[in-house]
Design a protein around this motif. Structure first.
Motif, PDB file in Angstrom:
ATOM      1  N   ASN A 164      47.687  33.765  48.616  1.00  0.00           N
ATOM      2  CA  ASN A 164      47.527  32.453  47.986  1.00  0.00           C
ATOM      3  C   ASN A 164      48.456  31.475  48.691  1.00  0.00           C
ATOM      4  OD1 ASN A 164      46.872  30.371  46.181  1.00  0.00           O
ATOM      5  ND2 ASN A 164      48.520  30.953  44.783  1.00  0.00           N
ATOM      6  N   GLY A 165      47.895  30.422  49.256  1.00  0.00           N
ATOM      7  CA  GLY A 165      48.720  29.451  49.962  1.00  0.00           C
ATOM      8  C   GLY A 165      49.510  30.047  51.100  1.00  0.00           C
ATOM      9  N   GLY A 166      48.932  31.064  51.759  1.00  0.00           N
ATOM     10  CA  GLY A 166      49.589  31.701  52.884  1.00  0.00           C
ATOM     11  C   GLY A 166      50.629  32.742  52.514  1.00  0.00           C
ATOM     12  N   GLN A 167      50.837  32.965  51.221  1.00  0.00           N
ATOM     13  CA  GLN A 167      51.871  33.901  50.780  1.00  0.00           C
ATOM     14  C   GLN A 167      51.264  35.082  50.031  1.00  0.00           C
ATOM     15  OE1 GLN A 167      54.454  31.290  48.452  1.00  0.00           O
ATOM     16  NE2 GLN A 167      55.784  30.996  50.217  1.00  0.00           N
ATOM     17  N   THR A 168      51.982  36.193  50.058  1.00  0.00           N
ATOM     18  CA  THR A 168      51.542  37.395  49.360  1.00  0.00           C
ATOM     19  C   THR A 168      51.768  37.260  47.865  1.00  0.00           C
ATOM     20  OG1 THR A 168      52.064  38.792  51.264  1.00  0.00           O
ATOM     21  CG2 THR A 168      51.883  39.883  49.134  1.00  0.00           C
ATOM     22  N   GLU A 169      50.706  37.491  47.097  1.00  0.00           N
ATOM     23  CA  GLU A 169      50.842  37.556  45.645  1.00  0.00           C
ATOM     24  C   GLU A 169      50.991  39.001  45.179  1.00  0.00           C
ATOM     25  OE1 GLU A 169      51.194  35.155  43.567  1.00  0.00           O
ATOM     26  OE2 GLU A 169      50.531  33.370  44.634  1.00  0.00           O
ATOM     27  N   GLN A 170      50.163  39.899  45.730  1.00  0.00           N
ATOM     28  CA  GLN A 170      50.222  41.295  45.297  1.00  0.00           C
ATOM     29  C   GLN A 170      49.533  42.176  46.320  1.00  0.00           C
ATOM     30  OE1 GLN A 170      48.827  41.914  41.287  1.00  0.00           O
ATOM     31  NE2 GLN A 170      49.332  44.090  41.261  1.00  0.00           N
ATOM     32  N   ILE A 171      50.059  43.380  46.524  1.00  0.00           N
ATOM     33  CA  ILE A 171      49.410  44.419  47.311  1.00  0.00           C
ATOM     34  C   ILE A 171      49.299  45.647  46.420  1.00  0.00           C
ATOM     35  CG2 ILE A 171      49.502  45.901  49.353  1.00  0.00           C
ATOM     36  CD1 ILE A 171      51.242  43.831  50.719  1.00  0.00           C
ATOM     37  N   GLY A 172      48.112  46.208  46.323  1.00  0.00           N
ATOM     38  CA  GLY A 172      47.967  47.388  45.481  1.00  0.00           C
ATOM     39  C   GLY A 172      46.558  47.942  45.518  1.00  0.00           C
ATOM     40  N   GLU A 173      46.359  49.048  44.834  1.00  0.00           N
ATOM     41  CA  GLU A 173      45.039  49.649  44.713  1.00  0.00           C
ATOM     42  C   GLU A 173      44.173  48.783  43.797  1.00  0.00           C
ATOM     43  OE1 GLU A 173      45.222  53.779  43.695  1.00  0.00           O
ATOM     44  OE2 GLU A 173      46.999  54.115  44.944  1.00  0.00           O
ATOM     45  N   PRO A 174      42.859  48.806  43.993  1.00  0.00           N
ATOM     46  CA  PRO A 174      41.972  47.948  43.188  1.00  0.00           C
ATOM     47  C   PRO A 174      42.181  48.093  41.684  1.00  0.00           C
ATOM     48  CG  PRO A 174      40.761  48.885  45.010  1.00  0.00           C
ATOM     49  CD  PRO A 174      42.115  49.541  45.033  1.00  0.00           C
ATOM     50  N   TYR A 175      42.314  49.305  41.195  1.00  0.00           N
ATOM     51  CA  TYR A 175      42.487  49.503  39.753  1.00  0.00           C
ATOM     52  C   TYR A 175      43.748  48.820  39.265  1.00  0.00           C
ATOM     53  CZ  TYR A 175      42.905  51.820  35.229  1.00  0.00           C
ATOM     54  OH  TYR A 175      43.028  52.063  33.879  1.00  0.00           O
ATOM     55  N   ASP A 176      44.826  48.969  40.026  1.00  0.00           N
ATOM     56  CA  ASP A 176      46.110  48.395  39.600  1.00  0.00           C
ATOM     57  C   ASP A 176      46.060  46.872  39.626  1.00  0.00           C
ATOM     58  OD1 ASP A 176      48.842  48.798  38.769  1.00  0.00           O
ATOM     59  OD2 ASP A 176      49.429  48.037  40.720  1.00  0.00           O
ATOM     60  N   ILE A 177      45.456  46.302  40.669  1.00  0.00           N
ATOM     61  CA  ILE A 177      45.379  44.844  40.763  1.00  0.00           C
ATOM     62  C   ILE A 177      44.520  44.273  39.635  1.00  0.00           C
ATOM     63  CG2 ILE A 177      44.311  42.999  42.146  1.00  0.00           C
ATOM     64  CD1 ILE A 177      45.574  44.196  44.580  1.00  0.00           C
ATOM     65  N   TYR A 178      43.458  44.972  39.277  1.00  0.00           N
ATOM     66  CA  TYR A 178      42.559  44.475  38.232  1.00  0.00           C
ATOM     67  C   TYR A 178      43.179  44.617  36.841  1.00  0.00           C
ATOM     68  CZ  TYR A 178      38.173  43.662  35.700  1.00  0.00           C
ATOM     69  OH  TYR A 178      37.200  43.163  34.879  1.00  0.00           O
ATOM     70  N   HIS A 179      43.757  45.767  36.555  1.00  0.00           N
ATOM     71  CA  HIS A 179      44.270  46.017  35.205  1.00  0.00           C
ATOM     72  C   HIS A 179      45.755  45.697  35.049  1.00  0.00           C
ATOM     73  CE1 HIS A 179      40.605  47.736  33.570  1.00  0.00           C
ATOM     74  NE2 HIS A 179      40.479  48.474  34.653  1.00  0.00           N
ATOM     75  N   ASN A 180      46.474  45.609  36.165  1.00  0.00           N
ATOM     76  CA  ASN A 180      47.904  45.292  36.094  1.00  0.00           C
ATOM     77  C   ASN A 180      48.262  44.186  37.087  1.00  0.00           C
ATOM     78  OD1 ASN A 180      48.858  47.464  34.183  1.00  0.00           O
ATOM     79  ND2 ASN A 180      47.956  48.733  35.806  1.00  0.00           N
ATOM     80  N   PRO A 181      47.620  43.021  36.976  1.00  0.00           N
ATOM     81  CA  PRO A 181      47.945  41.922  37.899  1.00  0.00           C
ATOM     82  C   PRO A 181      49.408  41.531  37.740  1.00  0.00           C
ATOM     83  CG  PRO A 181      46.693  41.104  36.021  1.00  0.00           C
ATOM     84  CD  PRO A 181      46.661  42.597  35.933  1.00  0.00           C
ATOM     85  N   ILE A 182      50.015  41.161  38.877  1.00  0.00           N
ATOM     86  CA  ILE A 182      51.448  40.874  38.843  1.00  0.00           C
ATOM     87  C   ILE A 182      51.738  39.515  38.238  1.00  0.00           C
ATOM     88  CG2 ILE A 182      51.600  39.798  41.133  1.00  0.00           C
ATOM     89  CD1 ILE A 182      54.198  41.485  41.509  1.00  0.00           C
ATOM     90  N   ASN A 183      50.771  38.590  38.293  1.00  0.00           N
ATOM     91  CA  ASN A 183      50.995  37.259  37.740  1.00  0.00           C
ATOM     92  C   ASN A 183      49.661  36.644  37.328  1.00  0.00           C
ATOM     93  OD1 ASN A 183      49.797  36.228  40.136  1.00  0.00           O
ATOM     94  ND2 ASN A 183      51.798  36.088  41.131  1.00  0.00           N
ATOM     95  N   GLN A 184      49.716  35.437  36.786  1.00  0.00           N
ATOM     96  CA  GLN A 184      48.520  34.802  36.249  1.00  0.00           C
ATOM     97  C   GLN A 184      47.535  34.434  37.350  1.00  0.00           C
ATOM     98  OE1 GLN A 184      48.098  34.568  32.824  1.00  0.00           O
ATOM     99  NE2 GLN A 184      45.977  34.127  33.428  1.00  0.00           N
ATOM    100  N   PHE A 185      48.039  34.092  38.540  1.00  0.00           N
ATOM    101  CA  PHE A 185      47.115  33.773  39.629  1.00  0.00           C
ATOM    102  C   PHE A 185      46.216  34.956  39.942  1.00  0.00           C
ATOM    103  CE2 PHE A 185      45.902  34.155  44.050  1.00  0.00           C
ATOM    104  CZ  PHE A 185      45.202  32.967  44.236  1.00  0.00           C
TER     105      PHE A 185
END
Length: 379
Positions: A225-246
């Protein structure tokens, strides 16, 4: 390669191993514009690694730096522990498939696929043998003498894939390769790409704007997002445990109800919701990080985790009015007005059809453990 990248994170997929591609704090500036801003990631041997994000987030620029078509302003790119940050594209052991196929219209399919082998001075007999093998792999056997213009979009994409794979690169780069295809063909090609990648075990970096593609094909996903990393992870983790609201908003559909942490115990948070909703209690396990009292938050819930007129044993229920019903066959998307806020429920198409009408008063409900409690982000 920096030790920090080797320890980036863990994953459960056992078939991938040591790091093949590493991005170490890469930055790319175009004049006053920073397209990629301090991105680090480690892509492992045999991994299908996707980069997603909104338009202009830097995902294609990142891929072009890995390919060698762009050089980072600062930071380093490693390929099998070798710093290739200033190595030209033709000297990197990488194959790339472009969004627009980039086939030679005046050459046959066989000549297109064999182009890289010819540049490597591979003997003609060996080239023909290898081209036949790779065309069979991509389900295009016997098409060597045809012209690209005689093929469908999906077939042309397979030719482009075969051309990238025939030289047996260590890494395959894919820049939105399915975006020019219609929905049905795009879905078919997802399975084909994943089948081929699994069969070859080739390390793959895939850029796409289609979240479903990334979710269905990837071992891990990098969200930019905006050239910066928001999150790196497995699909399940990103979908069910997003690190932030974005990330929660970007990956899939989600309902976000604003509130404030009014108090907390060792086991749960008490959340004062906006509008006239009564306070709710959520276990600490629903929060991505520890939250302080008076923190502005969003109580998030996925549409498929929501129900209409149910009474969960340990859940939350809010009253509303149906504003729209979109029947999709096996499911129905029901849009409910909850005190002026839209709330999307994914319900069963069979039980919803005929039972509910626009204007009906309903209760939307979900289990507490299905909540995703995140700190609200400023505009």
């Amino acid at each position: 390669m920096p030790q920090s990248l080797q320890q980036e994170d863990t994953m459960s997929t056992e078939r991938v191993g040591e790091t093949v591609v590493a991005l170490d704090s890469i930055v790319k500036e175009f004049g006053d514009v920073t397209a990629v801003d301090d991105v680090s990631a480690a892509v492992r041997d045999g991994e299908f690694f996707s980069i997603v994000g909104p338009s202009g987030c830097g995902k294609t620029t990142t891929l072009r730096m890995v390919a060698g078509f762009e050089q980072p302003t600062s930071g380093h790119i490693y390929l099998k522990d070798e710093d290739v940050s200033r190595v030209p594209a033709y000297e990197r052991d990488i194959g790339m498939v472009f969004q627009g196929y980039a086939l030679f219209p005046h050459k046959t399919v066989g000549e297109n696929v064999a182009f890289g082998l010819k540049m490597q001075n591979v003997p003609k007999e060996k080239r023909e043998e290898r081209v036949a093998e790779i065309l069979s792999l991509v389900n295009l056997p016997g098409t060597e003498d045809r012209n690209p213009g005689e093929l469908s979009g999906g077939q042309q994409q397979r030719v482009a894939l075969a051309r990238a794979l025939v030289v047996e690169p260590s890494v395959l780069l894919l820049d939105e390769p399915l975006s020019n295809l219609d929905r049905k063909l795009r879905e078919e090609m997802r399975f084909e790409l994943k089948r081929i990648q699994d069969e070859l075990g080739i390390t793959t970096i895939y850029v796409t704007h289609d979240q479903k593609e990334a979710m269905s094909m990837s071992d891990r996903i990098l969200v930019l997002n905006g050239g910066q990393t928001e999150q790196i992870g497995e699909p399940y983790d990103i979908y069910h445990n997003p690190i932030n609201q974005f990330v929660a908003d970007f990956i899939g559909d989600i309902n976000a109800i604003p509130g404030t942490v009014s108090s907390k115990t060792d086991e749960e948070y008490v959340i004062d919701l906006a509008d006239s909703h009564p306070p709710i209690r959520l276990p600490h396990s629903t929060a991505r990080r520890d939250l302080s009292v008076e923190t502005a938050v969003n109580v998030n819930v996925r549409p498929e985790d929501s129900t209409l007129d149910a009474d969960p044993d340990d859940g939350i229920s809010l009253d509303g009015e149906i504003k729209a019903i979109n029947f999709l066959g096996k499911s129905a998307n029901v849009l409910v007005d909850v005190e002026g806020r839209e709330f999307l429920v994914e319900a069963s198409g069979r039980t919803t059809g005929g039972r509910y009408q626009i204007g009906d008063s309903v209760a939307v409900s979900w289990e507490k453990h299905a909540s995703i409690l995140l700190e609200a982000q400023g505009e």
